[in-house]
Design a protein around this motif. Structure first.
Motif, PDB file in Angstrom:
ATOM      1  N   GLU A 114       0.834  -1.209   0.000  1.00 47.75           N
ATOM      2  CA  GLU A 114       0.000   0.000   0.000  1.00 47.75           C
ATOM      3  C   GLU A 114       0.869   1.258   0.000  1.00 47.75           C
ATOM      4  O   GLU A 114       1.982   1.267   0.538  1.00 47.75           O
ATOM      5  CB  GLU A 114      -0.925  -0.011   1.213  1.00 47.75           C
ATOM      6  CG  GLU A 114      -0.186  -0.017   2.542  1.00 47.75           C
ATOM      7  CD  GLU A 114      -1.097  -0.362   3.709  1.00 47.75           C
ATOM      8  OE1 GLU A 114      -2.111  -1.044   3.497  1.00 47.75           O
ATOM      9  OE2 GLU A 114      -0.775   0.041   4.834  1.00 47.75           O
ATOM     10  N   ASP A 148      -4.079  -0.469  -8.594  1.00 48.29           N
ATOM     11  CA  ASP A 148      -4.402  -0.936  -7.242  1.00 48.29           C
ATOM     12  C   ASP A 148      -5.325  -2.149  -7.313  1.00 48.29           C
ATOM     13  O   ASP A 148      -6.411  -2.074  -7.893  1.00 48.29           O
ATOM     14  CB  ASP A 148      -5.081   0.224  -6.491  1.00 48.29           C
ATOM     15  CG  ASP A 148      -5.398  -0.080  -5.044  1.00 48.29           C
ATOM     16  OD1 ASP A 148      -5.136  -1.204  -4.576  1.00 48.29           O
ATOM     17  OD2 ASP A 148      -5.920   0.826  -4.363  1.00 48.29           O
ATOM     18  N   ALA A 153      -9.104   0.230   0.054  1.00 48.55           N
ATOM     19  CA  ALA A 153      -8.570   1.446  -0.556  1.00 48.55           C
ATOM     20  C   ALA A 153      -9.128   2.694   0.105  1.00 48.55           C
ATOM     21  O   ALA A 153      -8.440   3.719   0.205  1.00 48.55           O
ATOM     22  CB  ALA A 153      -8.888   1.456  -2.050  1.00 48.55           C
ATOM     23  N   ASP A 202      -4.750   5.629  -2.057  1.00 42.91           N
ATOM     24  CA  ASP A 202      -3.523   5.960  -2.788  1.00 42.91           C
ATOM     25  C   ASP A 202      -3.389   7.478  -2.879  1.00 42.91           C
ATOM     26  O   ASP A 202      -4.359   8.168  -3.203  1.00 42.91           O
ATOM     27  CB  ASP A 202      -3.571   5.383  -4.201  1.00 42.91           C
ATOM     28  CG  ASP A 202      -3.245   3.907  -4.243  1.00 42.91           C
ATOM     29  OD1 ASP A 202      -2.692   3.393  -3.261  1.00 42.91           O
ATOM     30  OD2 ASP A 202      -3.554   3.267  -5.266  1.00 42.91           O
ATOM     31  N   ARG A 218      -8.074   1.581  -9.878  1.00 38.90           N
ATOM     32  CA  ARG A 218      -8.315   0.524  -8.881  1.00 38.90           C
ATOM     33  C   ARG A 218      -9.356  -0.449  -9.427  1.00 38.90           C
ATOM     34  O   ARG A 218     -10.495  -0.086  -9.674  1.00 38.90           O
ATOM     35  CB  ARG A 218      -8.808   1.107  -7.558  1.00 38.90           C
ATOM     36  CG  ARG A 218      -8.924   0.048  -6.437  1.00 38.90           C
ATOM     37  CD  ARG A 218      -9.702   0.562  -5.232  1.00 38.90           C
ATOM     38  NE  ARG A 218     -11.096   0.829  -5.559  1.00 38.90           N
ATOM     39  CZ  ARG A 218     -12.047  -0.098  -5.633  1.00 38.90           C
ATOM     40  NH1 ARG A 218     -11.757  -1.377  -5.408  1.00 38.90           N
ATOM     41  NH2 ARG A 218     -13.294   0.237  -5.945  1.00 38.90           N
ATOM     42  N   HIS A 277       0.047  -2.617  -7.143  1.00 39.25           N
ATOM     43  CA  HIS A 277       0.175  -2.901  -5.709  1.00 39.25           C
ATOM     44  C   HIS A 277      -1.133  -3.395  -5.115  1.00 39.25           C
ATOM     45  O   HIS A 277      -2.215  -3.209  -5.677  1.00 39.25           O
ATOM     46  CB  HIS A 277       0.636  -1.640  -4.962  1.00 39.25           C
ATOM     47  CG  HIS A 277      -0.468  -0.660  -4.703  1.00 39.25           C
ATOM     48  ND1 HIS A 277      -1.172  -0.630  -3.521  1.00 39.25           N
ATOM     49  CD2 HIS A 277      -1.010   0.319  -5.473  1.00 39.25           C
ATOM     50  CE1 HIS A 277      -2.087   0.331  -3.564  1.00 39.25           C
ATOM     51  NE2 HIS A 277      -2.003   0.924  -4.743  1.00 39.25           N
ATOM     52  N   CYS A 278      -1.004  -4.021  -3.938  1.00 41.73           N
ATOM     53  CA  CYS A 278      -2.168  -4.380  -3.123  1.00 41.73           C
ATOM     54  C   CYS A 278      -1.872  -3.903  -1.701  1.00 41.73           C
ATOM     55  O   CYS A 278      -1.330  -2.811  -1.529  1.00 41.73           O
ATOM     56  CB  CYS A 278      -2.469  -5.874  -3.211  1.00 41.73           C
ATOM     57  SG  CYS A 278      -1.075  -6.982  -2.875  1.00 41.73           S
TER      58      CYS A 278
END
Length: 261
Positions: A43, A65, A72, A77, A87, A152-153
């Motif tokens: 993250e 994402d 989220a 982000d 995302r 990313h996660c």
């Protein structure tokens, strides 16, 4: 993790962990993935002003994402330069489910569902007909328009690990090298995992703790489950690329020519 122990691919950021340059990896034909084009991370919400200055020369065009809506929303982000923020949840079934903190997970006993078998099933299901990876690979189809990119996660290990496998295999990186990159998260996330285990120890007895630690550590068989599912459904990675993402041999060569040196 101290500066001395950082792998060279790990960016020295203060507010984000497991942020790695996927460049420098050698492909089967002897070329290497260009540095500064493809990144993977956990993250990003904690990126500091100094981190932003460090990332500025990269010129990120895309932040991708994999997290669900509430994940989220709780840790959004940040804007990174003029990069587009996209995302699309890798686990679509969890998109509208409430986020469960680690403390809630352990206190409620829900951690008992977090097993190696659960992860094996997840890894087998995620690469197949997944809108998130289809969009990611759609971005890779036009690299000049969407790279540099960071995907990313939450921890940059499971959902991001599968996405990284798809990208690297498309670029012609041998599967064993892809596996090494995947397992590197056990090193780059060592402090994060230890903090998690410390929190979990307040709720779990020793046998439960051992089982949780064993499941949590990234293992070859997890990523193997993803690859096995691809072969089971499509017979080969090449057929999978074309059927799932519309990437035929000619387009794959063009992507490789852009991303490799």
């Amino acid at each position: 993790m101290t500066q001395q122990l950082m792998p060279a691919c790990l960016l020295p950021l203060q507010g984000a962990f497991n942020f790695r340059d996927m460049g420098g990896i050698r492909t089967s034909d002897g070329r290497t993935v260009k540095q500064g084009l493809l990144f993977r991370a956990a993250e990003l919400t904690g990126l500091t002003a100094e981190d932003m200055r460090f990332l500025e020369p990269v010129g990120l065009k895309t932040v991708f994402d994999y997290r669900n809506r509430e994940e989220a929303g709780l840790k959004p982000d940040p804007a990174i330069g003029s990069a587009s923020l996209i995302r699309i949840p890798a686990n679509a079934a969890a998109e509208d489910k409430p986020h469960v903190s680690m403390e809630q997970l352990f206190a409620s006993g829900m951690h008992k569902h977090f097993t190696a078998d659960m992860l094996l099933n997840m890894y087998a299901e995620l690469p197949i007909r997944n809108a998130s990876y289809q969009h990611l690979m759609g971005l890779l189809r036009s690299p000049e328009a969407h790279l540099p990119l960071v995907h990313h996660c939450a921890g940059g290990r499971d959902r991001t690990g599968i996405g990284s496998m798809l990208i690297l295999l498309t670029l012609g990186v041998p599967y064993e090298t892809v596996m090494e990159d995947y397992l590197l998260s056990n090193v780059t996330l060592a402090e994060f995992h230890q903090e998690l285990y410390t929190s979990a120890s307040a709720y779990l007895d020793p046998s439960e703790m051992n089982a949780f630690r064993s499941a949590m550590e990234l293992q070859r068989r997890y990523l193997d489950a993803s690859m096995a599912a691809i072969v089971q459904h499509y017979e080969s990675f090449e057929r999978y690329l074309e059927a799932e993402f519309g990437i035929d041999a000619e387009l794959r060569r063009r992507i490789q020519d852009y991303c490799l040196e």
